[in-house]
Design a protein around this motif. Structure first.
Motif, PDB file in Angstrom:
ATOM      1  N   GLU A  46       0.838  -1.207   0.000  1.00  0.00           N
ATOM      2  CA  GLU A  46       0.000   0.000   0.000  1.00  0.00           C
ATOM      3  C   GLU A  46       0.875   1.260   0.000  1.00  0.00           C
ATOM      4  O   GLU A  46       0.614   2.207  -0.745  1.00  0.00           O
ATOM      5  CB  GLU A  46      -0.917  -0.007   1.222  1.00  0.00           C
ATOM      6  CG  GLU A  46      -1.838   1.184   1.288  1.00  0.00           C
ATOM      7  CD  GLU A  46      -2.702   1.187   2.540  1.00  0.00           C
ATOM      8  OE1 GLU A  46      -3.463   2.145   2.692  1.00  0.00           O
ATOM      9  OE2 GLU A  46      -2.619   0.242   3.362  1.00  0.00           O
ATOM     10  N   ASN A  70      -7.227  -1.595   0.958  1.00  0.00           N
ATOM     11  CA  ASN A  70      -7.961  -1.165   2.150  1.00  0.00           C
ATOM     12  C   ASN A  70      -9.297  -1.881   2.268  1.00  0.00           C
ATOM     13  O   ASN A  70      -9.721  -2.243   3.372  1.00  0.00           O
ATOM     14  CB  ASN A  70      -8.158   0.353   2.137  1.00  0.00           C
ATOM     15  CG  ASN A  70      -6.922   1.073   2.586  1.00  0.00           C
ATOM     16  OD1 ASN A  70      -6.438   0.864   3.680  1.00  0.00           O
ATOM     17  ND2 ASN A  70      -6.385   1.915   1.715  1.00  0.00           N
ATOM     18  N   THR A  86     -10.408   2.198   7.975  1.00  0.00           N
ATOM     19  CA  THR A  86      -9.845   1.545   6.795  1.00  0.00           C
ATOM     20  C   THR A  86     -10.693   1.831   5.563  1.00  0.00           C
ATOM     21  O   THR A  86     -10.178   2.171   4.498  1.00  0.00           O
ATOM     22  CB  THR A  86      -9.729   0.026   7.018  1.00  0.00           C
ATOM     23  OG1 THR A  86      -8.942  -0.211   8.178  1.00  0.00           O
ATOM     24  CG2 THR A  86      -9.104  -0.665   5.832  1.00  0.00           C
ATOM     25  N   GLY A  90      -9.730   4.079   2.182  1.00  0.00           N
ATOM     26  CA  GLY A  90      -9.874   3.570   0.824  1.00  0.00           C
ATOM     27  C   GLY A  90     -10.732   4.462  -0.049  1.00  0.00           C
ATOM     28  O   GLY A  90     -10.427   4.685  -1.220  1.00  0.00           O
TER      29      GLY A  90
END
Length: 101
Positions: A46, A70, A86, A90
């Motif tokens: 990521e 995510n 999370t 995203g």
């Protein structure tokens, strides 16, 4: 004249083939990020996608994969606060969710 044509064709073919084999920094970075992801190093992958996205602001794929990672990370999350964070991270990748809390 025949020799000149052969030399010109060989020169053109060699220039084109060397250009098509060279990987750009974008491609090298994406390959490295996928290798990290395949090695179950999701956070590192990521981070790599985020660095690529900042360096290549016209490319949309790194942001897509940030959002996908995510999303996948959230599937097994039991803590609601971490889950929301999370998902929010995203969605922000694509400019959504700025006003959501």
């Amino acid at each position: 004249m025949n020799v000149i044509v052969k030399v010109a064709v060989i020169l053109i073919v060699s220039l084109v083939s060397s250009h098509t084999e060279a990987q750009t920094n974008f491609e090298k970075g994406m390959t490295k990020a996928f290798e990290l992801w395949e090695a179950d190093k999701w956070d590192e992958a990521e981070n790599m996608f985020e660095r690529i996205a900042k360096a290549e602001d016209k490319e949309w794929l790194p942001n897509y994969y940030i959002a996908q990672i995510n999303s996948l990370k959230s599937w097994n999350e039991k803590d609601e606060a971490v889950f929301k964070s999370t998902i929010r991270q995203g969605t922000r990748t694509f400019g959504f969710g700025h006003d959501q809390k």
